[in-house]
Design a protein around this motif. Structure first.
Motif, PDB file in Angstrom:
ATOM      1  N   ALA A  42      -5.574   0.639   4.181  1.00 17.36           N
ATOM      2  CA  ALA A  42      -5.946   1.245   2.901  1.00 17.36           C
ATOM      3  C   ALA A  42      -7.099   0.506   2.236  1.00 17.36           C
ATOM      4  N   ASN A  43      -7.284  -0.767   2.558  1.00 15.71           N
ATOM      5  CA  ASN A  43      -8.379  -1.545   1.984  1.00 15.71           C
ATOM      6  C   ASN A  43      -9.745  -0.991   2.367  1.00 15.71           C
ATOM      7  N   PHE A  44      -9.778  -0.239   3.415  1.00 20.35           N
ATOM      8  CA  PHE A  44     -11.037   0.335   3.901  1.00 20.35           C
ATOM      9  C   PHE A  44     -11.654   1.262   2.859  1.00 20.35           C
ATOM     10  N   ALA A  45     -10.815   1.888   2.007  1.00 19.49           N
ATOM     11  CA  ALA A  45     -11.254   2.988   1.162  1.00 19.49           C
ATOM     12  C   ALA A  45     -10.828   2.745  -0.284  1.00 19.49           C
ATOM     13  N   CYS A  46     -10.862   3.828  -1.105  1.00 21.03           N
ATOM     14  CA  CYS A  46     -10.383   3.736  -2.484  1.00 21.03           C
ATOM     15  C   CYS A  46      -8.870   3.578  -2.456  1.00 21.03           C
ATOM     16  N   PHE A  47      -8.373   2.530  -3.067  1.00 25.13           N
ATOM     17  CA  PHE A  47      -7.009   2.053  -2.860  1.00 25.13           C
ATOM     18  C   PHE A  47      -6.053   2.614  -3.911  1.00 25.13           C
ATOM     19  N   GLY A  48      -4.814   2.884  -3.497  1.00 22.15           N
ATOM     20  CA  GLY A  48      -3.777   3.303  -4.419  1.00 22.15           C
ATOM     21  C   GLY A  48      -2.420   3.233  -3.733  1.00 22.15           C
ATOM     22  N   TYR A  49      -1.397   3.787  -4.402  1.00 23.98           N
ATOM     23  CA  TYR A  49      -0.026   3.743  -3.891  1.00 23.98           C
ATOM     24  C   TYR A  49       0.579   5.138  -3.903  1.00 23.98           C
ATOM     25  N   GLU A  50       1.315   5.460  -2.834  1.00 18.56           N
ATOM     26  CA  GLU A  50       1.927   6.774  -2.672  1.00 18.56           C
ATOM     27  C   GLU A  50       3.304   6.584  -2.032  1.00 18.56           C
ATOM     28  N   LEU A  51       4.215   5.957  -2.774  1.00 16.29           N
ATOM     29  CA  LEU A  51       5.595   5.767  -2.330  1.00 16.29           C
ATOM     30  C   LEU A  51       6.436   5.481  -3.561  1.00 16.29           C
TER      31      LEU A  51
END
Length: 730
Positions: free
Chosen positions: A581-590
């Motif tokens: 996920a660090n490769f791109a725009c980061f967030g959380y989905e859980l």
């Protein structure tokens, strides 16, 4: 000067490229496009060969054979049998057009009446007017340069001055001809959940089409493509890249004829397109962009990345993206005031700055209430006001999910306005329990603006997730008289709504279309990041993201840290999920409310680490490093001044007998010394480029754990990797 005109030659220059055109015998011709050259008088390159069965200009005889010349824009049914850029039906029913040169003008900027997404700050504009005097039609060709990106912007305006009505059956944005073109075609294909696959094949005699007729750009194709010399690699060789600022039906046509000349035509898909022009009316095409690189596919990619970051995305998003925590995979259709408040408490704890209330806030099931946009009273008894305030009181921004373009059959909106649904004369097809609203109808756009403006005005909402979960079918409009205009008018309606929302409100819009179904430069003009795929499995997502990087910079790719087991069925450790996920725009989905204290602490560390790396991911130059791109993926994101870089290595699967791999770096200053964050060693940039770094422990931890020089992946075997900074030693 980026654009100069002298001795009937038109010269466009960028930092490293030149595009040279000419006027000859009343025709506007292409001479050369490629690496910068000091000369502009290149008439010796013109093909004057006599071709079998080839029509020629009756005024000029065999010295002017249409099929042997190179053109920047061609009409249909006019003696050039190659793929045309433009096709017109006159009022008397005659088809085709032959354009001749009529004049030029240099403008200071993009014309004021151009309302489509455009390359920002493109500056000086060359306008060349071609005309068909017999048909009474002009084609205005526009050329703009973005010098530091080695990019040229192309678009066209068709003007009817015939005194009657014409039908525009095709109007491409760009045409480019090559003589003796021995190319490979590089393009993007895939499917929902498997987007952005890079395919490469030789250009052979015949026609190749890359297109969409979904009404949007689609999961299985993309407007980007490239022509590369056959020997081109990631780092060397000539590559011409093309892309389109458009979000609807498009078509890229690549034709190699019997004489081995290659023609490229890109623009709106002519299949199903027909635009009516009355006398004095005109039609602008979307903008196309192209670039040239002698530094292989990677050099082409970085030029497009720079263009996207500096000249497509709105400047206010250049150095910032929120860390969003999204509620969808936590609660689905059971989301309510209480569980979102609890979720927000945990989001604050892990360092997120935005909570996004996803689907479910206005309905209890997938088949309900799209179009009405009223909170479910049983789950949100106070509406959204109390919840927004509760999230804000925790120091977080509030975001909200919409799917504006869709409607449910059982909604109040559908019952009140069934004529607002796309329909070609029958009841139409449902997909995912929904119909598509007629965005070609200004009344529909006004209604949707009212809905969105109400929420953005009534509550402090700084983030919208804009979803779009089906393709367009039965494309017809009760508002539009000529149904061949409906697909394009639909796209114009979407752009109009996005323009009004983003210009009137301080809100970031994240795009989505069932994942990456509408990932294109047209949407990125309004949406600085787009959800790339609904497949969040880090094993798959790594491949998808690297595939997208051929055309789009990492700062545009939205991806969230999610659950441990995804589509591959393989478990992934939290470190590996965060690394992907660090490769791109980061967030959380859980579901953050189910994480242990230890897991929450780890997520906070991931968030803090990610924020520290923003300067690389949002602003760095992206280099794909040469590993096998099957078992391993690696990249280096280098600051513009080359003073520091972020190295990332991911191992998707272990290879038996491969305990380590050497990765050679790119993009650093060869004579500067750099400290390696993983082991503290210092090397010259040239050493890192030629000798590389050894990444070890790919199968299991090394027995000699005290080896200070070793750079080892975390985890070992499948689903492992490492990331560290490399900093210049002054």
């Amino acid at each position: 000067m980026a654009i100069t005109v002298r001795n009937n030659k038109f010269i466009l220059k960028t930092d490293n490229t030149a595009w040279i055109l000419r006027c000859d015998e009343g025709y506007f011709e292409h001479l050369y496009y490629g690496a910068d050259v000091p000369d502009c008088d290149l008439d010796h390159l013109v093909n004057k060969q006599i071709l079998n069965f080839a029509p020629y200009d009756a005024r000029l005889g065999l010295k002017y054979i249409y099929g042997g010349r190179l053109y920047p824009y061609s009409g249909a049914n006019a003696g050039d049998f190659r793929t045309p850029a433009c096709d017109i039906v006159s009022q008397n029913g005659h088809r085709g057009c032959r354009f001749r040169y009529a004049g030029y003008e240099i403008l200071p900027e993009t014309p004021k009446d151009y309302v489509l997404p455009r390359v920002r700050a493109a500056g000086e504009t060359l306008k060349v007017v071609l005309t068909d005097e017999q048909k009474g039609v002009d084609a205005e060709l526009y050329f703009q340069t973005v010098e530091e990106c080695d990019a040229v912007v192309r678009y066209t305006r068709i003007v009817n001055r015939s005194g009657g009505k014409i039908l525009l059956d095709k109007a491409a944005s760009l045409q480019l001809d090559f003589e003796n073109g021995a190319f490979d075609l590089l393009y993007i294909a895939g499917a929902a959940g498997d987007e952005m696959r890079n395919l490469r094949r030789p250009v052979a005699q015949g026609k190749t089409e890359i297109s969409s007729s979904f009404g949007i750009t689609g999961h299985s194709s993309n407007p980007f493509f490239a022509l590369c010399e056959r020997s081109a690699t990631e780092d060397a060789g000539e590559c011409y890249g093309f892309n389109l600022l458009y979000s609807g039906n498009f078509k890229n046509e690549i034709e190699s004829d019997s004489h081995n000349s290659v023609r490229v035509v890109t623009g709106i898909n002519a299949d199903g397109f027909c635009w009516s022009l009355g006398d004095g009316e005109s039609f602008y095409t979307p903008q196309a962009v192209c670039t040239f690189s002698e530094e292989g596919i990677g050099g082409m990619s970085r030029r497009f990345h720079r263009l996207c970051k500096k000249h497509i995305i709105a400047p206010k998003y250049e150095n910032a993206r929120p860390v969003a925590a999204n509620t969808w995979e936590s609660f689905y259709f059971t989301v309510n005031e209480d569980n979102v408040c609890a979720f927000a408490e945990k989001a604050k704890e892990i360092g997120a700055d935005t909570v996004v209330l996803d689907d479910g806030w206005f309905r209890n099931a997938d088949a309900e209430n799209l179009g009405d946009w009223q909170p479910v009273p049983e789950r949100f008894p106070s509406g959204l006001g109390k919840l927004v305030n509760a999230v804000k009181q925790r120091g977080l921004q509030f975001g909200l999910w919409f799917e504006p373009e869709m409607v449910s059959k059982n909604s109040k909106l559908f019952q009140a306005h069934p004529e607002w649904v796309l329909n070609n004369g029958d009841i139409g097809s449902e997909s995912r329990n929904q119909y598509v609203l007629d965005m070609a109808n200004p009344a529909v756009v006004d209604y949707l603006y009212g809905v969105l403006a109400h929420y953005l005005s009534s509550y402090d909402i700084r983030y919208i997730k804009w979803d779009m979960n089906r393709y367009l079918s039965e494309v017809g409009s009760a508002f539009v008289h000529n149904q061949g205009e409906t697909p394009h008018r639909y796209v114009l309606g979407v752009y109009d709504l996005l323009e009004r929302i983003t210009s009137h409100f301080d809100v970031l819009v994240e795009g989505c279309a069932g994942g990456g179904g509408r990932f294109d430069l047209g949407m990125l003009y309004y949406e600085p990041m787009i959800w790339l795929s609904d497949n969040t499995d880090p094993y798959n997502r790594t491949e998808i993201q690297f595939g997208a990087s051929v055309a789009y910079p990492p700062c545009t790719l939205s991806y969230h840290f999610s659950k441990g087991v995804g589509t591959t069925g393989k478990n992934s450790e939290p470190f590996f999920r965060a690394l992907a996920a660090n490769f791109a725009c980061f967030g959380y989905e859980l579901d953050l409310t189910k994480l242990s204290a230890e897991e929450l602490s780890a997520c906070r560390a991931f968030t803090e680490r990610r924020r520290a790396l923003d300067k690389y991911i949002l602003g760095g130059d992206f280099y794909r490093l040469n590993v096998d791109n099957e078992y391993y993926y690696a990249c280096l994101q280098v600051l513009e001044d080359k003073s520091a870089a972020l190295f990332t290595f991911l191992q998707l699967n272990a290879q038996i007998r491969y305990e380590s791999v050497i990765v050679r770096l790119k993009g650093l200053k060869p004579d500067a010394r750099y400290k390696i964050g993983a082991n503290g060693q210092v090397y010259y940039g040239r050493t890192l480029e030629k000798a590389g770094l050894k990444i070890s422990d790919l199968l299991c931890p090394h027995w000699k754990t005290e080896d200070a020089l070793r750079i080892a992946v975390q985890g070992g075997k499948s689903g492992s990797g490492i990331s560290f900074e490399i900093e210049e030693v002054k």
